[in-house]
Write a protein that holds these residues in place. Structure first.
Motif, mmCIF file in Angstrom:
data_model
loop_
_atom_site.group_PDB
_atom_site.id
_atom_site.type_symbol
_atom_site.label_atom_id
_atom_site.label_comp_id
_atom_site.label_asym_id
_atom_site.label_seq_id
_atom_site.Cartn_x
_atom_site.Cartn_y
_atom_site.Cartn_z
ATOM 1 N N THR A 116 0.852 -1.189 0.000
ATOM 2 C CA THR A 116 0.000 0.000 0.000
ATOM 3 C C THR A 116 0.884 1.233 0.000
ATOM 4 N N PHE A 117 0.656 2.111 -0.949
ATOM 5 C CA PHE A 117 1.448 3.321 -1.110
ATOM 6 C C PHE A 117 0.560 4.531 -0.830
ATOM 7 N N GLN A 118 1.129 5.502 -0.113
ATOM 8 C CA GLN A 118 0.374 6.720 0.154
ATOM 9 C C GLN A 118 1.244 7.930 -0.126
ATOM 10 N N PHE A 119 0.662 8.934 -0.759
ATOM 11 C CA PHE A 119 1.314 10.211 -1.012
ATOM 12 C C PHE A 119 0.773 11.200 0.015
ATOM 13 N N GLY A 120 1.636 11.928 0.688
ATOM 14 C CA GLY A 120 1.205 12.868 1.706
ATOM 15 C C GLY A 120 0.334 13.976 1.134
ATOM 16 N N ASP A 121 -0.515 14.531 1.982
ATOM 17 C CA ASP A 121 -1.437 15.581 1.539
ATOM 18 C C ASP A 121 -0.702 16.758 0.910
ATOM 19 N N ALA A 122 0.449 17.098 1.467
ATOM 20 C CA ALA A 122 1.230 18.232 0.967
ATOM 21 C C ALA A 122 2.197 17.831 -0.142
ATOM 22 N N ARG A 123 2.171 16.610 -0.528
ATOM 23 C CA ARG A 123 3.035 16.055 -1.604
ATOM 24 C C ARG A 123 4.518 16.260 -1.303
#
Lengths: 114, 110
Positions: free
Chosen positions: B62-69
């Protein structure tokens, strides 16, 4: 070709010698990149070609390093007067378009300077 | 200079355990990729994330990109020996090249 091909896979050379590393990208890929990877580290950018021209060579460490891509396909990375600190894996990648495209990497050339 | 720091640097776990690898930067990226690299091979792309907060799943990964990128994480559920390798994140900021992270070397013991 089906993938990015790099030759040789391994190269051992004596300090002070000249070496050439070859990269044959995926057919039709206009962008070509060279990276250098030290043991256990992430790849460091060296140079980027768009077609035949070097669009960005800001990552080349010094003037002993030079790369060409005369016909917009195969590229050669050339290192003069090799030093022991040049020992690393040299990775080549190609992509279909310029910005934001996914890279396909070759298996690299492991250069050892003794 | 854009830098991508990965943590942990090394991770050795038993088969079946879960783990999370982090990729952090002070810079904003327009997209971020995760690669896995095995000895003697080039990095192989696993996923690309482009939207802040985006979550992508690839089987047990599972990969997640932070809200602020500016950051990303990779979570592996029930790790297997075949997951062993060097995991690399790479950030793209709208130009032509990716900047790679420092890498996380994972070893999964049977």
């Amino acid at each position: 070709g089906a993938g990015v091909s790099q030759t040789p896979s391994n190269k051992v050379t004596e300090k002070g010698k000249y070496v050439e590393l070859r990269c044959d990208p995926i057919s039709g890929h206009t962008a070509l990149y060279w990276y250098r990877q030290s043991l256990g580290q992430g790849p460091e950018f060296l140079i980027y070609f768009q077609g035949t021209g070097a669009a960005d060579d800001s990552g080349l460490p010094n003037d002993r390093f030079f790369a060409v891509r005369p016909e917009g396909s195969v590229s050669t990375l050339k290192i003069q007067r090799t030093e022991r600190g040049d020992s690393a894996v040299y990775l080549c990648a190609s992509s279909l378009t310029r910005q934001g495209s996914s890279y396909t990497f070759g298996s690299g050339t492991r250069l050892t300077v003794v | 200079t854009q830098l991508l720091e990965q943590s942990p640097q090394f991770l050795s776990i038993q088969e079946g355990e879960n783990l999370t690898v982090y990729c952090n930067s002070s810079s904003v990226f327009s997209s971020l990729q995760w690669y896995r690299q095995e000895p003697g091979e080039g990095p192989v792309l696993l996923v690309t994330v482009v939207t802040g907060g985006e979550v992508k799943k690839l089987k047990r990964l599972t990969f997640q990109f932070g809200d602020a990128r500016k950051d990303s994480s990779l979570h592996i559920t029930a790790a297997q020996p075949g997951d062993t390798g060097l995991y690399l994140c790479a950030g793209h900021s709208g130009t032509y090249k990716y900047i790679f992270g420092t890498g996380t070397r994972l070893k999964v013991l049977a």
